[in-house]
Design a protein around this motif. Sequence first.
Motif, short mmCIF file in Angstrom:
data_model
loop_
_atom_site.label_atom_id
_atom_site.label_comp_id
_atom_site.label_asym_id
_atom_site.label_seq_id
_atom_site.Cartn_x
_atom_site.Cartn_y
_atom_site.Cartn_z
N PRO A 66 -40.89 13.36 20.07
CA PRO A 66 -40.56 12.97 21.24
C PRO A 66 -41.36 11.48 22.21
O PRO A 66 -40.19 11.18 22.81
N LEU A 70 -39.00 8.97 23.79
CA LEU A 70 -38.37 8.75 25.15
C LEU A 70 -39.12 6.48 24.90
O LEU A 70 -37.80 5.52 25.44
N ALA A 279 -34.43 11.89 25.36
CA ALA A 279 -35.31 12.46 24.10
C ALA A 279 -35.15 14.02 24.26
O ALA A 279 -36.05 13.59 22.66
N LEU A 280 -35.14 14.26 25.35
CA LEU A 280 -35.78 15.88 25.24
C LEU A 280 -34.36 16.37 24.48
O LEU A 280 -34.72 17.17 23.66
N THR A 281 -33.19 16.41 23.86
CA THR A 281 -32.43 17.16 23.46
C THR A 281 -32.63 16.17 22.21
O THR A 281 -32.43 17.30 21.05
N GLY A 282 -32.81 15.21 21.67
CA GLY A 282 -33.03 14.39 20.24
C GLY A 282 -34.17 14.89 19.86
O GLY A 282 -34.02 15.56 18.52
N THR A 283 -35.43 15.16 20.94
CA THR A 283 -36.52 16.14 19.98
C THR A 283 -36.64 17.44 19.81
O THR A 283 -36.54 18.15 18.67
N ALA A 284 -35.67 18.33 21.08
CA ALA A 284 -35.00 19.45 20.54
C ALA A 284 -34.60 19.98 19.61
O ALA A 284 -34.97 20.76 17.76
N VAL A 285 -33.37 19.19 19.67
CA VAL A 285 -32.73 18.96 17.88
C VAL A 285 -33.63 18.72 16.42
O VAL A 285 -33.30 20.20 15.75
N PHE A 287 -37.09 18.82 16.07
CA PHE A 287 -37.79 19.96 15.61
C PHE A 287 -37.09 21.55 15.37
O PHE A 287 -37.65 21.68 14.83
N PHE A 288 -35.76 21.72 15.93
CA PHE A 288 -35.51 23.11 15.40
C PHE A 288 -34.89 22.62 13.65
O PHE A 288 -35.87 23.75 13.20
#
Lengths: 436, 177
Positions: A66, A70, A279-285, A287-288
């Motif tokens: 993340p 970011l 950054a958050l949507t990228g991280t969640a995608v 990591f998922f």
Amino acid sequence: MSGIAIGGIAIAVLLLLLALRFPVALALGGVAVGGIFLLRGAEAAMGVLTTQPYDFVAHWTLSAVPMFLLMGSVAYHSGLTQSLFGAARLWLSWLPGGLAVASTAACAGFAAASGSSVATASAMGRIAIPEMMRYRYDPGLAAGSVAAAGTLGSLIPPSILLVLYAIFAEVSVSKALVAGILPGILSAAMFSLMIIVRCKLNPALGPAVEERVSWGQRLMVLRQVWPLPALVLAVIGGMYSGVFTTTEAAAGGALMAFVIAAVQRRLSFAVAKAAIIEALTGTAVVFFIAIGGVLLSRFMAFSGLPAFMGEVIDALAVNRILLIVIISVIFIFLGCFLDSIGLMLLTIPILLPMLEAVDADMIWFGVLVIKYLEIGLVTPPLGMNVYVIKSVVGNAISLETIFKGIGWFVVTDIVTLALLIAFPAISLLLPNLMAN
Amino acid sequence: MVSFRTILDGLTNVLMALGALSILLMMFQITLEVTLRTLFKDTIPGTEEIVSTYYMIGCAFLPLAWVQRQRGHVIVELFTVWMRPRAAAALDGVVTLVCAAGIAIFFYAGIEKAVAMTAQGEILIAMIDVVVWPSRWILPAGLGTMLLYMLLHAFADLVWAAKGGERPFPSAVGTVH
């Protein structure tokens, strides 16, 4: 049915689910949990699902992901990356095919800051391609240079893919990132060399830019762009010297990107919001998908398939280079159909025992994996970067022309790959010099 | 239906805001820790534990509903590009329902773990004791909200595939990061 058979069937089911538009993360995770259920029963399947996802994400080293995302999204949304092409152009436009060389260099710089190949292609495509078209560059060369150079993002640090690879392959994250430096520079240099030679032989591909640029102008433009390369170098330097861990360098880099944007009066609430959301949507995608990968590697270990493959390789006494060549062909083939992270996480659990059987260096292999994934980003039919470029240029350049233009870059990349396979030192020199 | 969506949208935005707080706190606390360590040989006790359990879990799971709302999960479209939009929507509806069933199991596993860890009062023993059980609830919160969106999308896709007219949600678009 034996575990090995279940493992083999599961891979086939996984590919089928992907073709049926299942999200990559859910296809990986679903097949894994289903497979564990068949092998070990419901309790084991629930046990893995209860503990593994949380334990995997709650990981100090992984927080580099993340933070790097970011840093890249702040640099991009605040416009810090915008002047890169202009700067590269002033310095390199005198070369044969100079604008294409400049866009390669700017892509390398942008990619280093953003860590994302697709973002690089999208942003640089908007700036560099219209400029090359204005100077009557060959459309295939113009589009191809940006689509191909965009892929440098996954090799030049910071690279999200290399962080994930290192965690899955259980090697040092900072060493894996540092290992990407020389191969990344080599790839960019090979692209540039190919452009220069082609344009020298056939000047119509990239007509010369008739303009006189003074040294004063060149130095002036550096004053605008220096914070970004300085930031990337500071992050790499911090990791390389061992002063900071990867996570610390990434967090400091993200904060510095905010500070630079603020000092240059480019930071507004809207910019910060857009950067944080990206950054958050990228991280969640990411990591998922990675959670799906963790579950899959757990299932693969239960099935015994990877160990079996390792034994086969051992028994056949397959030579290391031959194995790498076979793996290269498989990767480049699968890379045409699957997305980067999914492909990497699908193959690592099966390949690592095989590579251990031939004593291959895992950091070196990591660099090769990234190179395979990069080539997958520009080969038909699923070259993500090519479609990104197509969406940027609209009807101005046909998809066929872009793929044709890319062909030269793919050939160049295969030569680079051969060099990386033949000379592991290109990848391993810097990490081996690092302080432990 | 509209009011259900309004509530769901609001909830998704709140989770995203908490996610933003997680990523910013992560950046500030790690940087502060490094600065203190390098300059003053001092440290913020429990940084590694707090970053790993709260901020990381927050960044990974809180934005999931937002991603689902945008249909941002990565899919491979290659083999289905030949399908008519309504046929693809029918396939997406069925696939999303199957996935929702999977996410429901994942959600249940998360709740079960969170209840157990809450009852146990889970802590991590570092330089100080860090209370971590509340972070166990972040995972089911993110997954549960995403699950509601998946059901909404599946329902809308199937209705549209059957009836046609104006499409209520954009189609699934593969994005690669």
